[in-house]
Scaffold this motif. Structure first.
Motif, PDB file in Angstrom:
ATOM      1  N   VAL A  17       0.747  -1.266   0.120  1.00  0.00           N
ATOM      2  CA  VAL A  17       0.032  -0.116  -0.032  1.00  0.00           C
ATOM      3  C   VAL A  17       0.888   1.362  -0.046  1.00  0.00           C
ATOM      4  CG1 VAL A  17      -1.873  -1.010   0.979  1.00  0.00           C
ATOM      5  CG2 VAL A  17      -0.200   0.215   2.345  1.00  0.00           C
ATOM      6  N   CYS A  18       2.280   1.146  -0.367  1.00  0.00           N
ATOM      7  CA  CYS A  18       2.825   2.302  -0.549  1.00  0.00           C
ATOM      8  C   CYS A  18       3.572   2.454  -1.993  1.00  0.00           C
ATOM      9  CB  CYS A  18       4.278   2.309   0.392  1.00  0.00           C
ATOM     10  SG  CYS A  18       3.807   1.994   2.151  1.00  0.00           S
ATOM     11  N   PRO A  19       3.888   3.662  -2.551  1.00  0.00           N
ATOM     12  CA  PRO A  19       4.502   4.033  -3.596  1.00  0.00           C
ATOM     13  C   PRO A  19       5.992   3.266  -3.891  1.00  0.00           C
ATOM     14  CG  PRO A  19       3.704   5.796  -2.697  1.00  0.00           C
ATOM     15  CD  PRO A  19       3.639   5.148  -1.580  1.00  0.00           C
ATOM     16  N   VAL A  20       6.302   3.089  -4.863  1.00  0.00           N
ATOM     17  CA  VAL A  20       7.643   2.428  -5.054  1.00  0.00           C
ATOM     18  C   VAL A  20       8.826   3.324  -4.798  1.00  0.00           C
ATOM     19  CG1 VAL A  20       7.844   2.985  -7.564  1.00  0.00           C
ATOM     20  CG2 VAL A  20       9.106   0.740  -6.410  1.00  0.00           C
ATOM     21  N   THR A  21       8.686   4.703  -4.994  1.00  0.00           N
ATOM     22  CA  THR A  21       9.317   5.725  -4.611  1.00  0.00           C
ATOM     23  C   THR A  21       9.644   6.187  -2.963  1.00  0.00           C
ATOM     24  OG1 THR A  21       7.656   7.343  -4.693  1.00  0.00           O
ATOM     25  CG2 THR A  21       8.941   6.823  -6.886  1.00  0.00           C
ATOM     26  N   ILE A  22       8.912   5.220  -2.449  1.00  0.00           N
ATOM     27  CA  ILE A  22       8.885   5.594  -0.820  1.00  0.00           C
ATOM     28  C   ILE A  22      10.300   5.475  -0.136  1.00  0.00           C
ATOM     29  CG2 ILE A  22       8.363   3.468   0.108  1.00  0.00           C
ATOM     30  CD1 ILE A  22       6.736   6.989   1.218  1.00  0.00           C
ATOM     31  N   PRO A  23      10.879   6.565   0.552  1.00  0.00           N
ATOM     32  CA  PRO A  23      12.317   6.359   0.927  1.00  0.00           C
ATOM     33  C   PRO A  23      12.297   5.320   2.006  1.00  0.00           C
ATOM     34  CG  PRO A  23      11.732   8.770   0.994  1.00  0.00           C
ATOM     35  CD  PRO A  23      10.529   7.859   0.609  1.00  0.00           C
ATOM     36  N   TYR A  24      13.455   4.404   2.349  1.00  0.00           N
ATOM     37  CA  TYR A  24      13.484   3.320   3.220  1.00  0.00           C
ATOM     38  C   TYR A  24      13.041   3.834   4.769  1.00  0.00           C
ATOM     39  CZ  TYR A  24      15.718   0.319  -0.156  1.00  0.00           C
ATOM     40  OH  TYR A  24      15.958  -0.068  -1.220  1.00  0.00           O
ATOM     41  N   TRP A  25      13.672   4.906   5.254  1.00  0.00           N
ATOM     42  CA  TRP A  25      13.417   5.387   6.451  1.00  0.00           C
ATOM     43  C   TRP A  25      11.858   5.485   6.774  1.00  0.00           C
ATOM     44  CZ3 TRP A  25      10.779   9.989   7.296  1.00  0.00           C
ATOM     45  CH2 TRP A  25      10.654  10.765   6.197  1.00  0.00           C
ATOM     46  N   THR A  26      11.167   6.092   5.669  1.00  0.00           N
ATOM     47  CA  THR A  26       9.618   6.081   5.872  1.00  0.00           C
ATOM     48  C   THR A  26       8.768   4.637   6.434  1.00  0.00           C
ATOM     49  OG1 THR A  26       9.907   7.525   4.348  1.00  0.00           O
ATOM     50  CG2 THR A  26       7.599   7.325   4.852  1.00  0.00           C
ATOM     51  N   ILE A  27       9.119   3.906   5.410  1.00  0.00           N
ATOM     52  CA  ILE A  27       8.644   2.456   5.502  1.00  0.00           C
ATOM     53  C   ILE A  27       8.991   1.957   6.818  1.00  0.00           C
ATOM     54  CG2 ILE A  27      10.295   0.982   4.251  1.00  0.00           C
ATOM     55  CD1 ILE A  27       6.717   0.438   3.642  1.00  0.00           C
ATOM     56  N   ILE A  28      10.396   2.074   7.083  1.00  0.00           N
ATOM     57  CA  ILE A  28      10.731   1.377   8.535  1.00  0.00           C
ATOM     58  C   ILE A  28       9.827   2.166   9.793  1.00  0.00           C
ATOM     59  CG2 ILE A  28      12.747   1.620  10.096  1.00  0.00           C
ATOM     60  CD1 ILE A  28      14.496   1.323   7.778  1.00  0.00           C
ATOM     61  N   LEU A  29       9.745   3.356   9.632  1.00  0.00           N
ATOM     62  CA  LEU A  29       8.689   3.981  10.449  1.00  0.00           C
ATOM     63  C   LEU A  29       7.201   3.531  10.625  1.00  0.00           C
ATOM     64  CD1 LEU A  29       9.970   7.804  10.331  1.00  0.00           C
ATOM     65  CD2 LEU A  29      10.424   6.073  12.262  1.00  0.00           C
ATOM     66  N   GLY A  30       6.894   3.330   9.364  1.00  0.00           N
ATOM     67  CA  GLY A  30       5.621   2.699   9.291  1.00  0.00           C
ATOM     68  C   GLY A  30       5.531   1.328   9.770  1.00  0.00           C
TER      69      GLY A  30
END
Length: 261
Positions: A17-30
């Motif tokens: 449910v995330c865009p492919v361009t999302i930075p790694y730190w954002t997905i880690i926080l999520g």
């Protein structure tokens, strides 16, 4: 609980449910928000009151620009982007509106229904290809992991409402674009059917799915955000404790007072 792979399932669904361009730190926080707060804080696996992956996605919208940057399919790499989106090219980043953004404005998307069905459109990683999601649906049904009730009622509710109240000129095209576009298929098949956060009774599941469909259409039509699946499911997750009271079987031969408990 580490070896039951439930955290892996949450992680995969969150990535979907995330865009492919999302930075790694954002997905880690999520992911940390989904596991630590939504799961562990409520007592661990099986005790969370809302879907962890969707809650993580809602938290990640604290960075709305990062969560709303899409990639146009078929673009070749060019000069690398300087900024948080590392390793992608300027040509990779979509500058036009996504199908759901156009639909939110009452405009039928430029992409054909077949493009939405196959997945050659911009969107989150796991929501663009309806045919791939339907294959996953068939596999889950074959393995008897889920039933057809919640997905079919959810998608059917959205289909009926968008057909009866189209914002575009072509009812059929508008309905199909609403069904195949955005995260409806992903949410109905893989999110709304979560055992922990969906009702256990048949009638409760039906009401739950209808509520998800109605809220999805209302958010898409009247909300400031052009996609309503995530928030519709989260809202209905919070109602499951009440929906579980609907359709409970009556104890055979028990007095009325005892049967009502």
């Amino acid at each position: 609980k580490i070896y039951d792979l439930s955290a892996c399932v949450t992680g995969v669904l969150l990535a979907f449910v995330c865009p492919v361009t999302i930075p790694y730190w954002t997905i880690i926080l999520g992911a940390a928000f989904a596991i630590l707060l939504v799961k562990m804080l409520f007592g661990g696996l099986g005790r969370n009151i809302v879907n962890p992956a969707l809650a993580g996605r809602a938290f990640m919208f604290s960075w709305p620009v990062l969560m709303s940057t899409w990639v146009k399919p078929g673009f070749a790499n060019a000069a690398p982007v300087v900024g948080p989106v590392v390793g992608l090219s300027a040509a990779d980043i979509a500058t036009g509106a996504t199908p759901m953004a156009n639909l939110h404005q009452g405009i039928l998307c430029e992409e054909s229904v077949m493009e939405l069905f196959i997945g050659t459109v911009g969107g989150c990683i796991g929501e663009t290809s309806a045919i791939a999601l339907l294959l996953g649906f068939a596999y889950l049904l074959y393995r008897k992991v889920i039933s057809t009730r919640i997905p079919l009622v959810y998608i059917g509710t959205v289909a009926v409402l968008t057909f009866l109240f189209p914002l575009g000129n072509d009812r059929i095209a508008w309905m199909l674009a609403q069904v195949f576009g955005g995260g409806l298929m992903l949410g109905a098949i893989f999110m709304a059917t979560d055992y922990v956060t969906s009702p256990v009774t048949k009638l409760g599941q039906t009401v739950y799915a209808v509520g998800c469909g109605v809220l999805t259409v209302m958010i898409r039509y009247f909300g400031g955000y052009n996609e309503g699946v995530s928030y519709a499911i989260l809202c209905m997750n919070a109602c499951v404790v009440l929906l579980d009271r609907i359709g409970r079987p009556v104890k055979f031969g028990a007095p009325k007072k005892e049967a009502a408990k």
